[in-house]
Design a protein around this motif. Structure first.
Motif, mmCIF file in Angstrom:
data_model
loop_
_atom_site.group_PDB
_atom_site.id
_atom_site.type_symbol
_atom_site.label_atom_id
_atom_site.label_comp_id
_atom_site.label_asym_id
_atom_site.label_seq_id
_atom_site.Cartn_x
_atom_site.Cartn_y
_atom_site.Cartn_z
ATOM 1 N N THR A 1 -2.704 -23.484 2.640
ATOM 2 C CA THR A 1 -3.228 -23.874 1.336
ATOM 3 C C THR A 1 -2.090 -24.181 0.375
ATOM 4 O O THR A 1 -1.111 -23.426 0.303
ATOM 5 N N LEU A 2 -2.233 -25.307 -0.337
ATOM 6 C CA LEU A 2 -1.322 -25.651 -1.420
ATOM 7 C C LEU A 2 -2.003 -25.190 -2.701
ATOM 8 O O LEU A 2 -3.070 -25.687 -3.064
ATOM 9 N N LEU A 3 -1.393 -24.222 -3.367
ATOM 10 C CA LEU A 3 -2.010 -23.589 -4.528
ATOM 11 C C LEU A 3 -1.119 -23.785 -5.746
ATOM 12 O O LEU A 3 0.102 -23.674 -5.648
ATOM 13 N N GLY A 4 -1.750 -24.062 -6.877
ATOM 14 C CA GLY A 4 -0.947 -24.168 -8.088
ATOM 15 C C GLY A 4 -1.790 -24.658 -9.239
ATOM 16 O O GLY A 4 -2.912 -25.129 -9.044
ATOM 17 N N PRO A 5 -1.258 -24.554 -10.459
ATOM 18 C CA PRO A 5 -2.003 -25.055 -11.617
ATOM 19 C C PRO A 5 -2.085 -26.574 -11.583
ATOM 20 O O PRO A 5 -1.393 -27.217 -10.782
#
Length: 369
Positions: free
Chosen positions: A41-45
């Motif tokens: 998973t690529l997670l970020g704001p």
């Protein structure tokens, strides 16, 4: 890297950059290996570069610099439909004028598969998402969750080696969303397909992934399995972005190997793990998870022991969050299972509390956002 490890890598980003105006880099210098069969998973704001990275992998965006390899071959110039990649988006993107079965058959017929094989493959894929009896309905006759399951089945129907998902559950309500998270996770486990998933929802990332890459300002801040990310954040951004986190600003006094001593603004001294610190005298930010704080008698054997004033109780069913004033921080949270809560504890009470050295991390000071 050994040959067997290299064979294990399905996707490689090598020095990938992306700029839309030739100046600002949305993705700064992305180096990332994605393993065969993993759920990453690529997670970020929003604006952190995660979706742009996914779109470059899909072929809808072209890197400004660097290269992307799929199965060892550069794909920078390969058009999206020739990449053998399944895609699921938030808005389902089903054809409204085609039935569920026709929607499912579409990626197979464009690949030149014969009618009998298509029929079999569609039947199998719809059974996998428990929608076989809806095959003759149109998307408009399905609920949001059903449409999303069709979109998922359609992305898997041609048996791609890689499936990309961009916020696929963003439009669903909480209960359905949680159900779909498990559904996707179980399908991934059954099929062994490689999944790259984009979300800004940290709970979703922790629940579903083998590894999570945390993006901020176009760079990966940390990439690790969910538990490591939560228990061992490598910098203040990750500690703050994933889960709840108490921050206490201070100054590094001394360091002894893995441990250090930090002085808080009001003079209290804290023993902590030295994770990302500079020289003595430089500012640091301490990170403590709310569930790691011990109250009253439970704090007696903690190396770090202070007192805190109870400001507010926030009930969340199975546990309670207690907002306290601790070491000058008026919003210091302690999380306790309801079963462990002292019923005599009330607002305004001043109680001893503490935490062990291994549960407080000395990290970089948080710069102004």
């Amino acid at each position: 890297m050994s040959d067997s490890q290299a064979n294990d890598i399905l996707v490689s980003f090598r020095g990938v950059q992306k700029s839309y105006d030739g100046e600002a880099l949305i993705v700064k210098d992305l180096n990332l290996d994605i393993r065969k069969g993993e759920f990453l998973t690529l997670l970020g704001p929003s604006g952190s570069g995660k979706t742009t990275s996914l779109m470059m992998l899909a072929g809808f965006e072209t890197p400004t610099a660097g290269e992307i390899l799929l199965d060892g071959k550069a794909i920078n110039n390969v058009p999206p439909h020739k990449r053998n990649i399944g895609m699921v988006f938030q808005n389902y993107a089903l054809f409204p004028h085609m039935t569920v079965a026709e929607n499912m058959a579409f990626p197979l017929s464009v690949r030149g598969m014969n009618k009998t094989d298509i029929h079999e493959r569609v039947k199998r894929s719809l059974a996998m998402v428990q929608l076989d009896k809806f095959r003759h309905r149109y998307p408009g006759q399905l609920s949001g969750g059903q449409q999303q399951r069709v979109a998922l089945a359609r992305a898997l129907v041609f048996e791609p080696q890689l499936v990309l998902m961009d916020e696929p559950l963003g439009a669903l309500d909480k209960q359905l969303r949680e159900h779909m998270q498990m559904e996707i996770k179980h399908i991934h486990e059954r099929l062994g397909v490689t999944v790259v998933y984009v979300t800004h929802d940290q709970g979703e990332a922790l629940t579903m992934s083998d590894r999570v890459a945390v993006f901020h300002q176009g760079e990966i801040q940390q990439i690790a399995p969910p538990r490591d990310l939560y228990e061992a954040p490598s910098n203040t951004f990750v500690a703050h972005f994933i889960g709840e986190n108490n921050r206490l600003p201070g100054t590094l006094v001394s360091r002894d190997g893995e441990r250090c001593s930090v002085k808080l603004a009001r003079g209290e001294n804290v023993q902590a793990l030295a994770v990302k610190v500079g020289a003595s005298g430089e500012p640091v930010s301490l990170s403590i998870r709310p569930e790691r704080v011990r109250l009253n008698a439970a704090s007696e054997n903690c190396a770090n022991r202070f007192s805190g004033r109870v400001a507010e109780f926030i009930y969340l069913g199975d546990h309670v969050r207690i907002r306290m004033e601790v070491c000058g921080n008026p919003n210091f949270f302690v999380k306790q299972p309801i079963a462990e809560l002292d019923p005599a504890l009330g607002v305004g009470d001043v109680v001893p509390l503490g935490w062990h050295v291994e549960h407080v991390r000395a990290l970089d000071p948080l710069l102004a956002e």
